[in-house]
Write a protein that holds these residues in place. Structure first.
Motif, mmCIF file in Angstrom:
data_model
loop_
_atom_site.group_PDB
_atom_site.id
_atom_site.type_symbol
_atom_site.label_atom_id
_atom_site.label_comp_id
_atom_site.label_asym_id
_atom_site.label_seq_id
_atom_site.Cartn_x
_atom_site.Cartn_y
_atom_site.Cartn_z
ATOM 1 N N MET A 1 4.514 6.990 -3.809
ATOM 2 C CA MET A 1 4.270 7.994 -2.786
ATOM 3 C C MET A 1 3.405 9.123 -3.360
ATOM 4 S SD MET A 1 7.060 10.163 -0.561
ATOM 5 C CE MET A 1 7.789 8.633 0.059
ATOM 6 N N ASP A 2 2.394 9.577 -2.597
ATOM 7 C CA ASP A 2 1.505 10.617 -3.088
ATOM 8 C C ASP A 2 2.182 11.983 -3.038
ATOM 9 O OD1 ASP A 2 1.589 11.112 -0.410
ATOM 10 O OD2 ASP A 2 -0.537 10.769 -0.043
ATOM 11 N N ASP A 3 1.454 12.994 -3.569
ATOM 12 C CA ASP A 3 2.016 14.343 -3.630
ATOM 13 C C ASP A 3 2.300 14.902 -2.242
ATOM 14 O OD1 ASP A 3 1.829 14.215 -6.360
ATOM 15 O OD2 ASP A 3 -0.111 15.255 -6.463
ATOM 16 N N HIS A 4 1.398 14.604 -1.290
ATOM 17 C CA HIS A 4 1.589 15.126 0.066
ATOM 18 C C HIS A 4 2.847 14.539 0.690
ATOM 19 C CE1 HIS A 4 0.530 16.746 3.983
ATOM 20 N NE2 HIS A 4 0.744 15.544 4.501
ATOM 21 N N GLY A 5 3.082 13.256 0.479
ATOM 22 C CA GLY A 5 4.268 12.622 1.039
ATOM 23 C C GLY A 5 5.552 13.175 0.438
ATOM 24 N N ARG A 6 5.551 13.405 -0.869
ATOM 25 C CA ARG A 6 6.744 13.964 -1.510
ATOM 26 C C ARG A 6 6.990 15.388 -1.034
ATOM 27 N NH1 ARG A 6 4.638 11.343 -6.211
ATOM 28 N NH2 ARG A 6 3.742 13.322 -6.908
ATOM 29 N N THR A 7 5.920 16.160 -0.877
ATOM 30 C CA THR A 7 6.082 17.530 -0.384
ATOM 31 C C THR A 7 6.625 17.539 1.038
ATOM 32 O OG1 THR A 7 4.236 18.259 -1.777
ATOM 33 C CG2 THR A 7 4.886 19.703 0.033
ATOM 34 N N ALA A 62 8.948 27.013 -5.856
ATOM 35 C CA ALA A 62 8.612 26.396 -7.137
ATOM 36 C C ALA A 62 8.549 24.875 -7.024
ATOM 37 C CB ALA A 62 9.643 26.804 -8.190
ATOM 38 N N VAL A 63 9.490 24.280 -6.281
ATOM 39 C CA VAL A 63 9.491 22.817 -6.133
ATOM 40 C C VAL A 63 8.258 22.353 -5.376
ATOM 41 C CG1 VAL A 63 10.683 20.888 -5.023
ATOM 42 C CG2 VAL A 63 11.990 22.587 -6.307
ATOM 43 N N ARG A 64 7.914 23.031 -4.288
ATOM 44 C CA ARG A 64 6.744 22.617 -3.508
ATOM 45 C C ARG A 64 5.452 22.838 -4.285
ATOM 46 N NH1 ARG A 64 5.865 25.482 0.780
ATOM 47 N NH2 ARG A 64 7.512 27.026 0.563
ATOM 48 N N TRP A 65 5.406 23.892 -5.073
ATOM 49 C CA TRP A 65 4.252 24.118 -5.942
ATOM 50 C C TRP A 65 4.115 22.972 -6.942
ATOM 51 C CZ3 TRP A 65 3.225 29.423 -8.793
ATOM 52 C CH2 TRP A 65 1.932 29.387 -9.331
ATOM 53 N N ARG A 66 5.243 22.565 -7.523
ATOM 54 C CA ARG A 66 5.224 21.474 -8.497
ATOM 55 C C ARG A 66 4.829 20.145 -7.850
ATOM 56 N NH1 ARG A 66 4.567 20.156 -13.766
ATOM 57 N NH2 ARG A 66 5.739 18.266 -14.299
ATOM 58 N N LEU A 67 5.362 19.872 -6.653
ATOM 59 C CA LEU A 67 5.067 18.601 -5.990
ATOM 60 C C LEU A 67 3.633 18.533 -5.485
ATOM 61 C CD1 LEU A 67 8.340 18.053 -3.889
ATOM 62 C CD2 LEU A 67 7.665 16.887 -5.988
ATOM 63 N N SER A 68 3.066 19.684 -5.117
ATOM 64 C CA SER A 68 1.712 19.675 -4.562
ATOM 65 C C SER A 68 0.657 19.333 -5.598
ATOM 66 C CB SER A 68 1.391 21.043 -3.941
ATOM 67 O OG SER A 68 1.297 22.041 -4.949
ATOM 68 N N GLY A 69 0.892 19.717 -6.865
ATOM 69 C CA GLY A 69 -0.093 19.480 -7.911
ATOM 70 C C GLY A 69 -1.368 20.281 -7.741
ATOM 71 N N GLN A 70 -1.310 21.367 -6.949
ATOM 72 C CA GLN A 70 -2.516 22.147 -6.646
ATOM 73 C C GLN A 70 -2.682 23.378 -7.522
ATOM 74 O OE1 GLN A 70 -2.047 22.986 -2.471
ATOM 75 N NE2 GLN A 70 -2.917 21.027 -1.853
ATOM 76 N N ARG A 71 -1.659 23.747 -8.246
ATOM 77 C CA ARG A 71 -1.685 24.944 -9.097
ATOM 78 C C ARG A 71 -2.043 26.184 -8.280
ATOM 79 N NH1 ARG A 71 -4.140 22.776 -14.897
ATOM 80 N NH2 ARG A 71 -2.627 21.068 -15.145
ATOM 81 N N LEU A 72 -3.107 26.918 -8.679
ATOM 82 C CA LEU A 72 -3.420 28.175 -7.999
ATOM 83 C C LEU A 72 -3.887 27.953 -6.561
ATOM 84 C CD1 LEU A 72 -5.202 30.229 -10.808
ATOM 85 C CD2 LEU A 72 -2.859 30.446 -9.971
ATOM 86 N N ARG A 73 -4.430 26.795 -6.264
ATOM 87 C CA ARG A 73 -4.872 26.521 -4.897
ATOM 88 C C ARG A 73 -3.682 26.514 -3.937
ATOM 89 N NH1 ARG A 73 -5.857 21.887 -1.744
ATOM 90 N NH2 ARG A 73 -7.553 22.200 -0.233
#
Length: 218
Positions: A1-7, A62-73
């Motif tokens: 599952m990709d990052d968007h799906g996990r988020t 914090a969890v959604r930031w981690r799952l997104s993989g977007q960092r500052l974006r």
């Protein structure tokens, strides 16, 4: 599952707990501000509920930031979530997301787009208005030369501010109260613009539909 799906899966799991945490935060804040003669234990209990809600919001962020993989974006694209985390008065807005989640779980939304915009704006106005009235009353009560001496005064001032009327009979005199007032003015203009624009667009669609249904030559 990709990052968007996990988020997306994570957001579906936590949307109801976070909405209830928002209500708990608002209730604890209201008791802390309005309850006259509240014992030190009661004050500490309300503060613990408010801090607990903030911890839940921080963990979710914090969890959604981690799952997104977007960092500052992630901070730029989720600016509303960032504001909700930083500014306590915006946390009750999570309740609006609960209404949206309930609509999604019933399948197709029952209300048209324009009606949903007005409902969301109305809910946001009520929640922000109540939270803002609490905050400005907490800053103003007991201040020298204060014109806002009761919570009723704060509620009246909030309504006048959101409606951009500005009677001037009641106004904040403390730096904290004036800072809150600036934020509420901005929110009032944005919400009023959203409702007015959506209502105008709905009227144009209705009149346009009536014109299409009118027989030729009439």
């Amino acid at each position: 599952m990709d990052d968007h799906g996990r988020t997306a899966r994570w957001e579906q799991r936590v949307e109801f707990p976070l909405a209830f945490a928002s209500l708990a935060f608002l209730a604890a804040y209201a008791v802390r501000v309005l309850a006259v003669g509240l014992s030190p234990g009661g004050q500490d209990g309300c503060l613990a509920v408010m801090l607990g809600a903030w911890v839940l919001f921080g963990a979710d962020y914090a969890v959604r930031w981690r799952l997104s993989g977007q960092r500052l974006r992630f901070v730029r694209t989720r600016w509303l979530d960032t504001l909700v985390l930083v500014l306590p008065l915006l946390r009750p807005l999570r309740v609006v997301k609960l209404y949206e989640a309930v609509q999604r779980r019933h399948g197709r939304p029952r209300l048209a787009l324009h009606a949903r915009v007005m409902v969301y704006a109305g809910l946001s106005t009520a929640l922000l208005g109540f939270a803002g009235a609490l905050a400005v009353y907490q800053q103003e009560r007991g201040a020298p030369d204060a014109t806002m001496v009761t919570f009723g005064d704060a509620a009246w001032w909030t309504c006048a501010t959101f409606a951009t009327v500005g009677y001037g009979d009641i106004s904040p005199v403390t730096p904290g109260g004036r800072l809150i007032a600036v934020g509420m003015m901005a929110c009032g203009l944005a919400l009023l613009g959203a409702v007015t624009g959506s209502f105008s667009s709905w009227l144009l669609q209705v009149f346009s539909r009536e014109g299409d249904e009118r027989p030729p030559g009439v």
